[in-house]
Design an enzyme around this catalytic site. Structure first.
Site, PDB file in Angstrom:
ATOM      1  N   ARG A 102      -7.173   2.568   0.578  1.00  0.00           N
ATOM      2  CA  ARG A 102      -8.293   2.044   0.041  1.00  0.00           C
ATOM      3  C   ARG A 102      -9.623   2.523   0.264  1.00  0.00           C
ATOM      4  O   ARG A 102      -9.893   2.512   1.499  1.00  0.00           O
ATOM      5  CB  ARG A 102      -8.066   0.423   0.318  1.00  0.00           C
ATOM      6  CG  ARG A 102      -9.254  -0.105  -0.287  1.00  0.00           C
ATOM      7  CD  ARG A 102      -8.764  -1.792  -0.131  1.00  0.00           C
ATOM      8  NE  ARG A 102      -9.179  -2.078   1.329  1.00  0.00           N
ATOM      9  CZ  ARG A 102      -9.562  -3.381   1.817  1.00  0.00           C
ATOM     10  NH1 ARG A 102      -9.426  -4.305   1.114  1.00  0.00           N
ATOM     11  NH2 ARG A 102      -9.904  -3.633   2.923  1.00  0.00           N
ATOM     12  N   THR A 160     -15.793   1.927  -2.048  1.00  0.00           N
ATOM     13  CA  THR A 160     -15.632   1.395  -3.284  1.00  0.00           C
ATOM     14  C   THR A 160     -14.171   0.500  -3.398  1.00  0.00           C
ATOM     15  O   THR A 160     -14.308  -0.493  -4.355  1.00  0.00           O
ATOM     16  CB  THR A 160     -15.314   2.462  -4.417  1.00  0.00           C
ATOM     17  OG1 THR A 160     -13.878   3.005  -3.826  1.00  0.00           O
ATOM     18  CG2 THR A 160     -16.311   3.648  -4.411  1.00  0.00           C
TER      19      THR A 160
HETATM   20  O1  LIG Z   1      -5.271  -5.015  -1.674  1.00  0.00           O
HETATM   21  P1  LIG Z   1      -6.191  -4.023  -1.207  1.00  0.00           P
HETATM   22  O2  LIG Z   1      -7.559  -4.529  -1.291  1.00  0.00           O
HETATM   23  O3  LIG Z   1      -6.301  -2.799  -2.060  1.00  0.00           O
HETATM   24  O4  LIG Z   1      -5.900  -3.662   0.230  1.00  0.00           O
HETATM   25  C1  LIG Z   1      -4.565  -3.671   0.746  1.00  0.00           C
HETATM   26  C2  LIG Z   1      -4.271  -2.255   1.245  1.00  0.00           C
HETATM   27  O5  LIG Z   1      -5.063  -1.616   2.298  1.00  0.00           O
HETATM   28  C3  LIG Z   1      -4.301  -1.429   3.518  1.00  0.00           C
HETATM   29  O6  LIG Z   1      -3.854   0.056   3.212  1.00  0.00           O
HETATM   30  P2  LIG Z   1      -5.156   1.000   3.593  1.00  0.00           P
HETATM   31  O7  LIG Z   1      -5.939   1.376   2.538  1.00  0.00           O
HETATM   32  O8  LIG Z   1      -5.689   0.579   5.021  1.00  0.00           O
HETATM   33  O9  LIG Z   1      -4.080   2.263   4.111  1.00  0.00           O
HETATM   34  P3  LIG Z   1      -3.424   2.677   5.155  1.00  0.00           P
HETATM   35  O10 LIG Z   1      -1.917   1.728   5.120  1.00  0.00           O
HETATM   36  O11 LIG Z   1      -3.145   4.060   5.144  1.00  0.00           O
HETATM   37  O12 LIG Z   1      -3.982   2.193   6.564  1.00  0.00           O
HETATM   38  C4  LIG Z   1      -2.759  -2.060   3.193  1.00  0.00           C
HETATM   39  O13 LIG Z   1      -2.065  -1.570   3.738  1.00  0.00           O
HETATM   40  C5  LIG Z   1      -2.660  -2.101   1.678  1.00  0.00           C
HETATM   41  O14 LIG Z   1      -2.087  -1.133   1.112  1.00  0.00           O
HETATM   42  O1  LIG Z   2      -6.996  -7.329   6.004  1.00  0.00           O
HETATM   43  C1  LIG Z   2      -6.535  -6.262   5.469  1.00  0.00           C
HETATM   44  C2  LIG Z   2      -6.980  -5.830   4.142  1.00  0.00           C
HETATM   45  C3  LIG Z   2      -6.507  -4.577   3.637  1.00  0.00           C
HETATM   46  N1  LIG Z   2      -5.817  -3.803   4.544  1.00  0.00           N
HETATM   47  C4  LIG Z   2      -5.474  -4.051   5.688  1.00  0.00           C
HETATM   48  O2  LIG Z   2      -4.670  -3.432   6.430  1.00  0.00           O
HETATM   49  N2  LIG Z   2      -5.986  -5.408   6.236  1.00  0.00           N
END
Ligand SMILES: O=P(O)(O)OC[C@H]1O[C@H](OP(=O)(O)OP(=O)(O)O)[C@H](O)[C@@H]1O
Ligand SMILES: O=c1cc[nH]c(=O)[nH]1
Ligand SMILES: [Mg+2]
Length: 210
Positions: free
Chosen positions: A105, A109
């Site tokens: 994410r 943005t």
């Molecule tokens: O519902 P959203 O607003 O899209 O957020 C949730 C996403 O954020 C986190 O991933 P992150 O982007 O932190 O990636 P990571 O697992 O590599 O840390 C989590 O594991 C989800 O994939």
């Molecule tokens: O709380 C949150 C939201 C998005 N992604 C995470 O890992 N934690």
């Protein structure tokens, strides 16, 4: 279509979830508990798997007994954090194939950026379970589900540890047929779109990075 959200409120799941929410729980215990919760959730999620009757012979006599009908299942973790749930699920469903979708994410943005996709070749015929600990804005989950549909998937469920209503609404808007399974529906999102109270950044806590 009826919007289906299943909150898996088994006491063992809720107890373990409380421990991982605690900021003093370190990566080793966090990983182990995410793994255990995933096993318990897989047990609940597979409650309606189809059975077939087969004839076997016990040491005493022949009998008709129940066996899984052999429907093909696929687990699709959203990397990185979804990886922490895979072993817990395949422990319950060892024949499942595992696909991977890499998304992060964008912190500014909040858009989901795809960086990796590797899936079983026969996803059209599989019951797919997309897994990620967090359903926040729903951008990542919705993009992952779309990536599967673009490649022919038709039967998809979404499994997370914590969801918020915003993320649930986002999935149901984009993919109304997808059932969501979660251990909790939390209060909402903070100004950085982290889940409140949540348990922080799932990937960082699993892998010890910042
Ligand atoms: O519902 P959203 O607003 O899209 O957020 C949730 C996403 O954020 C986190 O991933 P992150 O982007 O932190 O990636 P990571 O697992 O590599 O840390 C989590 O594991 C989800 O994939
Ligand atoms: O709380 C949150 C939201 C998005 N992604 C995470 O890992 N934690
Ligand atoms: Mg993260």
């Amino acid at each position: 279509m009826v919007k289906k959200v299943h909150v898996l409120d088994h006491p063992l799941i809720q107890h373990k979830l409380t421990i991982i929410r605690d900021k003093n729980t370190g990566p080793k215990e966090f990983r182990e508990l995410v793994d255990e919760i995933s096993t318990l959730m897989a047990y609940e999620l597979t409650r309606n798997l189809a059975l077939q009757v087969v004839t076997i012979e016990t040491p005493i006599k022949k009998m008709n007994a129940k066996k899984l009908s052999g429907k093909k299942i696929g687990i699709v973790p959203i990397m990185r954090a979804g990886l922490g749930m895979v072993n817990g699920i395949t422990r319950m469903i060892p024949v499942a194939k595992v696909g991977h979708i890499g998304l992060y994410r964008d912190p500014e943005t909040l858009k989901a950026i795809e960086y990796y996709v590797k899936l079983p070749t026969d996803i059209q015929g599989r019951e797919l379970i997309v897994v990620d600990p967090m359903l926040a804005t729903g951008g990542s989950a919705s993009a992952a589900i779309q990536a599967l549909k673009d490649r022919g998937a038709v039967n998809i469920k979404f499994l997370c540890l914590i969801a918020v209503q915003e993320g649930i609404d986002a999935i149901h808007k984009d993919h109304p047929e997808v059932d969501i399974f979660t251990a909790s529906i939390d209060q909402g999102l903070n100004d950085k779109s982290y889940i409140i109270p949540g348990f922080g950044d799932a990937g960082d806590r699993l892998f010890g990075t910042k």
